[in-house]
Enzyme design. Structure first.
Site, PDB file in Angstrom:
ATOM      1  NE  ARG A 188      -4.285  -0.976  10.192  1.00  0.00           N
ATOM      2  CZ  ARG A 188      -3.218  -0.466   9.579  1.00  0.00           C
ATOM      3  NH1 ARG A 188      -3.275   0.707   9.009  1.00  0.00           N
ATOM      4  NH2 ARG A 188      -2.092  -1.144   9.525  1.00  0.00           N
ATOM      5  NE  ARG A 239       7.685  -3.382   5.600  1.00  0.00           N
ATOM      6  CZ  ARG A 239       6.410  -3.015   5.643  1.00  0.00           C
ATOM      7  NH1 ARG A 239       5.716  -2.916   4.529  1.00  0.00           N
ATOM      8  NH2 ARG A 239       5.839  -2.715   6.779  1.00  0.00           N
ATOM      9  CE  LYS A 247      -2.230  -0.886   3.858  1.00  0.00           C
ATOM     10  NZ  LYS A 247      -1.558  -2.139   4.272  1.00  0.00           N
TER      11      LYS A 247
END
Ligand code: AMP
Length: 230
Positions: A88, A127, A13
């Site tokens: 969310r 990441r 996203k």
């Protein structure tokens, strides 16, 4: 253009939102980034949410909704925006709908980026991000050309890892996604706004898919749950 990007943690996203932001000249509003900025700057809000972010659970709705409402009033949202990480859960989706009505803003689309849980754990655990320019890297899939410097802005020694990008917290974030966030897909499907893209495709292909569904092109209106037998 005013859109929501939905999807599990690590689906891409943030990456896709940054690409859209640059191409379209619209604001990228990431609730996760806003919270992390507050944690970094040790604001009152940051102190309230720091341990929640570390746990992978959701920050209380009241705090999150107020932050988004204020953010949407900023000048850079006038040309449009991409919401990344909000809403969310159902309460946030309902609050957003009411808030947009009050502000006289109409959403164009909700894009769901689908991805496979196990691949996401692998993706997120490796990441790293350049804190100079925000460019994202990965220990295995996208190594920087030189170990300690950013390919994009050249900054050295600026790579950081998120405190919640570890396997335990990622699994909790995935639980929250499946338990709460997915429940809002029918909300947008019922309003004819939901478009779906395959987040396991290479990054450039995901961008192309998003552009296609936003133009009303092929493939976007699949149901969010699998059809029987397939
Ligand atoms: P993200 O960067 O979107 O993965 O978000 C990181 C963390 O920030 C989440 O695991 C939550 O703890 C918190 N957070 C982000 N967006 C929301 C939201 N809309 N509602 C509640 N908590 C959120």
């Amino acid at each position: 253009m005013r859109i929501i990007l939905l999807g599990p943690p690590g689906a891409g996203k943030g990456t896709q939102a940054r690409i859209l932001m640059e191409k379209e000249g619209i604001a990228h509003i990431s609730t996760g980034d806003l919270f992390r900025e507050n944690v970094k700057n040790k604001t009152v809000l940051g102190q309230q949410v720091e341990s929640i972010l570390k746990s992978g659970k959701l920050v209380p709705d009241q705090i999150t909704i107020k932050m988004i409402s204020e953010r949407l009033d900023a000048d850079d949202c006038k040309n449009g925006f991409i919401l990344d990480g909000f809403p969310r859960n159902e309460a946030q989706a309902e609050a957003l709908e009411k808030m947009l009505q009050e502000k006289g803003i109409k959403l164009d689309a909700v894009v769901q980026i689908e991805a496979d849980d196990e691949k996401l754990v692998e993706r997120i655990s490796g990441r790293l991000t350049c804190s100079g320019c925000g460019e994202g890297y990965h220990d295995r899939f996208k190594k920087p050309q030189h170990t300690d410097s950013c390919d994009k802005c050249g900054a050295t020694g600026k790579f950081t890892r998120r405190a919640d990008d570890n396997e335990k917290t990622v699994r909790e974030r995935l639980n929250v996604y499946h338990g709460q966030t997915k429940a809002i897909l029918p909300f947008y499907e019922g309003r004819g706004m939901l478009k779906t893209v395959d987040g396991m495709a290479p990054m450039e292909d995901v961008t192309a898919q998003i552009e296609a569904v936003l133009k009303g092109g092929k493939g976007g209106d699949r149901p969010s749950s699998p059809r029987p037998g397939g």
